[in-house]
Write a protein that holds these residues in place. Structure first.
Motif, PDB file in Angstrom:
ATOM      1  N   GLN A 108       0.828  -1.207   0.000  1.00  0.00           N
ATOM      2  CA  GLN A 108       0.000   0.000   0.000  1.00  0.00           C
ATOM      3  C   GLN A 108       0.863   1.258   0.000  1.00  0.00           C
ATOM      4  O   GLN A 108       0.567   2.231  -0.694  1.00  0.00           O
ATOM      5  N   PRO A 158      -5.101   8.548   0.826  1.00  0.00           N
ATOM      6  CA  PRO A 158      -6.236   8.127   1.676  1.00  0.00           C
ATOM      7  C   PRO A 158      -7.490   8.944   1.431  1.00  0.00           C
ATOM      8  O   PRO A 158      -8.604   8.458   1.657  1.00  0.00           O
ATOM      9  N   GLU A 159      -7.316  10.180   1.007  1.00  0.00           N
ATOM     10  CA  GLU A 159      -8.463  11.050   0.750  1.00  0.00           C
ATOM     11  C   GLU A 159      -8.892  10.996  -0.710  1.00  0.00           C
ATOM     12  O   GLU A 159      -9.798  11.741  -1.119  1.00  0.00           O
ATOM     13  N   GLU A 205     -10.042   9.028  -4.536  1.00  0.00           N
ATOM     14  CA  GLU A 205     -11.248   8.324  -4.965  1.00  0.00           C
ATOM     15  C   GLU A 205     -11.116   6.809  -4.835  1.00  0.00           C
ATOM     16  O   GLU A 205     -12.119   6.103  -4.773  1.00  0.00           O
ATOM     17  N   GLU A 209     -10.299   3.490  -2.850  1.00  0.00           N
ATOM     18  CA  GLU A 209     -10.249   2.998  -1.478  1.00  0.00           C
ATOM     19  C   GLU A 209      -9.458   1.691  -1.446  1.00  0.00           C
ATOM     20  O   GLU A 209      -9.746   0.762  -2.199  1.00  0.00           O
ATOM     21  N   ILE A 216      -8.343  -1.534   0.866  1.00  0.00           N
ATOM     22  CA  ILE A 216      -8.748  -2.268   2.058  1.00  0.00           C
ATOM     23  C   ILE A 216      -7.793  -3.436   2.249  1.00  0.00           C
ATOM     24  O   ILE A 216      -7.672  -4.299   1.374  1.00  0.00           O
ATOM     25  N   ARG A 254     -14.723   2.895  -6.459  1.00  0.00           N
ATOM     26  CA  ARG A 254     -13.381   2.424  -6.798  1.00  0.00           C
ATOM     27  C   ARG A 254     -12.751   1.847  -5.536  1.00  0.00           C
ATOM     28  O   ARG A 254     -12.309   2.586  -4.674  1.00  0.00           O
ATOM     29  N   ARG A 255     -12.752   0.514  -5.456  1.00  0.00           N
ATOM     30  CA  ARG A 255     -12.288  -0.132  -4.239  1.00  0.00           C
ATOM     31  C   ARG A 255     -11.341  -1.273  -4.612  1.00  0.00           C
ATOM     32  O   ARG A 255     -11.643  -2.090  -5.471  1.00  0.00           O
ATOM     33  N   SER A 261      -9.206  -4.344  -2.683  1.00  0.00           N
ATOM     34  CA  SER A 261      -9.066  -5.039  -1.408  1.00  0.00           C
ATOM     35  C   SER A 261      -8.215  -6.288  -1.593  1.00  0.00           C
ATOM     36  O   SER A 261      -8.210  -6.913  -2.654  1.00  0.00           O
ATOM     37  N   ASP A 302     -10.922  -5.970  -7.196  1.00  0.00           N
ATOM     38  CA  ASP A 302     -11.171  -4.558  -7.480  1.00  0.00           C
ATOM     39  C   ASP A 302     -12.544  -4.411  -8.114  1.00  0.00           C
ATOM     40  O   ASP A 302     -13.164  -5.396  -8.538  1.00  0.00           O
TER      41      ASP A 302
END
Length: 497
Positions: free
Chosen positions: A345, A352-353, A355, A357, A359, A400-401, A403, A419
């Protein structure tokens, strides 16, 4: 069609130096010779019953003539005939004696000089095929001085006629017949072989010769598109072979171009790598000086910066190992996967702020048996591809994630990278781990997935695409634990505590 390719092959240097097949050893010559031999063998098989039948017909004709004479003689007293007349009758038939059997009584009608013995008795009415062929071969090869007794009925007559006749005229007639049959058989063989040769040469030999010359020409210049064979529009095995050969040549040419591209890329990167290592070395020196700054924010960022620079130096030193297939074998240890994912990461530089994310869904105590640096490279390549795919979506409402999770089954660890991107296109799925062909975005090289795949396989594991649809893409990294060597385990158990 293939004429153009064949012409190119004929003009190539290798073909002029004797790499083509000589005529004496070519398929055409072998086909012609074998056809002649096989037709002659068939003629021989036909000749045996034919010559046997010829012998029986010849004897039947003589016996029929003798029967006609006997009918006349039976009506008169044979003793009334002069010696000269009897000799003329026998000479006309070529016999030594003529007799007739009627009602079980045999009567000698005409006789010149009775031979001392009869060598063979031939019953024309009861001669089987095998006996007839054996007798014919015996007469043909060892006859000429034998005396034959030929007997049997003629026509519908109830009488049985007998004939004593030498076999030299019979053998002479059989030799003439055999000579004519042999000459005719040779003509038939040559004619049949010519027709078969012409037909097969047009259908098979010429296309095979064209494919052979195309392969020779292609091997001399595989990068020349004109050396690729152009298949004919035919649906038989030759047509399939030509199309498969054309496809194989095209794939090989494409692969060679990609390998050449990779070699050129490696040369360019090696030049860049030399200067990049100097720049990174300078950055390392500056990061060491930053460590002396007492600012808390700087102190918290310096360790991450140092680790990132160390990895960058390591990557730059081994950047050419993929192209040269010299990737170092993994140095495996037990790792806490959650900490490794945190390092990944940090390398991705995700805001972190922002779009996207990120995990980290790995359990704090989850362990994996792997090489730390290589596992970071694998996860970094997978995550970077996911981030680039999600960043390409410009619609603001899209989730948009990214993990990373993990689970274990027995001694096998499985890491899932998931994703919410648009998914991989069909072309990328078909060439998923192929360098320069498996890229999901325009201008990409596809090296990330290729390198990750190679590193996971070096661990004895597998990198698989589990799912790829719009809004969800899942990659699975499966790594088994190292097997325990029995001798090392025994040595460990025997050591004193």
């Amino acid at each position: 069609m293939a004429d153009k390719t064949v012409g190119d092959a004929d003009e190539s240097p290798g073909m002029k130096t004797g790499r083509s097949v000589p005529l004496s050893r070519g398929l055409s010559t072998k086909l012609l010779v074998l056809t002649i031999i096989f037709v002659l063998i068939a003629e021989v098989l036909i000749f045996l019953p034919s010559i046997a039948n010829f012998r029986l017909r010849w004897l039947e004709e003589r016996l029929g003539t003798a029967a006609a004479v006997s009918i006349v003689l039976v009506q008169t007293d044979p003793s009334d005939l002069s010696r000269e007349v009897q000799q003329d009758v026998l000479r006309s038939i070529g016999a030594k004696a003529i007799a007739v059997r009627d009602g079980g009584v045999s009567r000698l009608l005409v006789v010149a000089k009775m031979p001392p013995q009869v060598d063979e008795h031939i019953d024309l009415a009861n001669t089987g095929p095998m006996e007839a062929m054996n007798s014919a071969l015996s007469t043909l090869f060892t006859g000429g001085d034998r005396m034959l007794r030929v007997f049997g009925p003629v026509g519908d007559s109830e009488k049985e006629f007998e004939l004593i006749i030498p076999d030299y005229k019979l053998r002479k007639a059989m030799l003439v017949y055999s000579r004519n049959v042999a000459f005719l058989s040779l003509l038939i063989s040559l004619f049949t072989a010519t027709l078969v040769f012409y037909a097969i040469d047009r259908i098979m030999i010429r296309p095979i010769r064209a494919m052979t010359q195309s392969m020779l020409a292609f091997s001399q210049a595989p990068d020349d598109p004109s050396r690729i064979i152009e298949p004919e529009d035919r649906g038989d095995e030759i047509g399939v072979a030509e199309r498969k050969l054309s496809d194989m040549q095209q794939r090989l040419q494409k692969t060679l171009n990609e390998q050449r591209h990779l070699a050129d890329l490696g040369l360019a990167v090696s030049k860049i790598n030399h200067d990049m290592r100097n720049i990174l070395a300078s950055a390392q020196l500056m990061s060491d000086r930053l460590g002396m700054v007492r600012d808390p924010t700087v102190q918290s960022l310096v360790p991450k910066l140092v680790r990132a620079l160390d990895r960058a130096v390591s990557y730059s030193e081994g950047v050419l190992t993929y192209g040269r297939t010299q990737e170092a074998p993994p140095s495996r240890r037990r790792l806490r996967l959650r900490q490794t994912v945190e390092d990944v990461q940090g390398l991705l530089g995700i805001d972190p702020e922002g779009e996207i994310e990120f995990i980290n869904d790995v359990e704090p105590n989850f362990e994996v048996d792997a090489d730390s640096e290589q596992l970071v490279r694998v996860l970094t390549n997978l995550c970077r591809n996911s981030i680039q795919a999600m960043a390409a979506d410009t619609e603001g409402a899209i989730v948009r994630r990214l993990s990373i999770s993990a689970d274990r089954t027995g001694s096998v660890s499985r890491i899932l990278v998931t994703d919410t991107g648009p998914g991989l296109p069909q072309k990328a799925r078909e060439n998923l781990f192929a360098a320069f062909r498996g890229s999901a975005r325009s201008g990409g090289t596809g090296l990330g997935l290729a390198i990750a795949h190679e590193l996971v396989r070096a661990h004895g594991g597998a990198l698989d695409l589990v799912e790829s649809v719009g809004g969800r893409t899942v990659f699975s990294v499966t790594i088994p634990d190292q097997p325990v060597r029995l001798d090392e385990a025994r040595h460990h158990l025997r050591r004193p505590a």
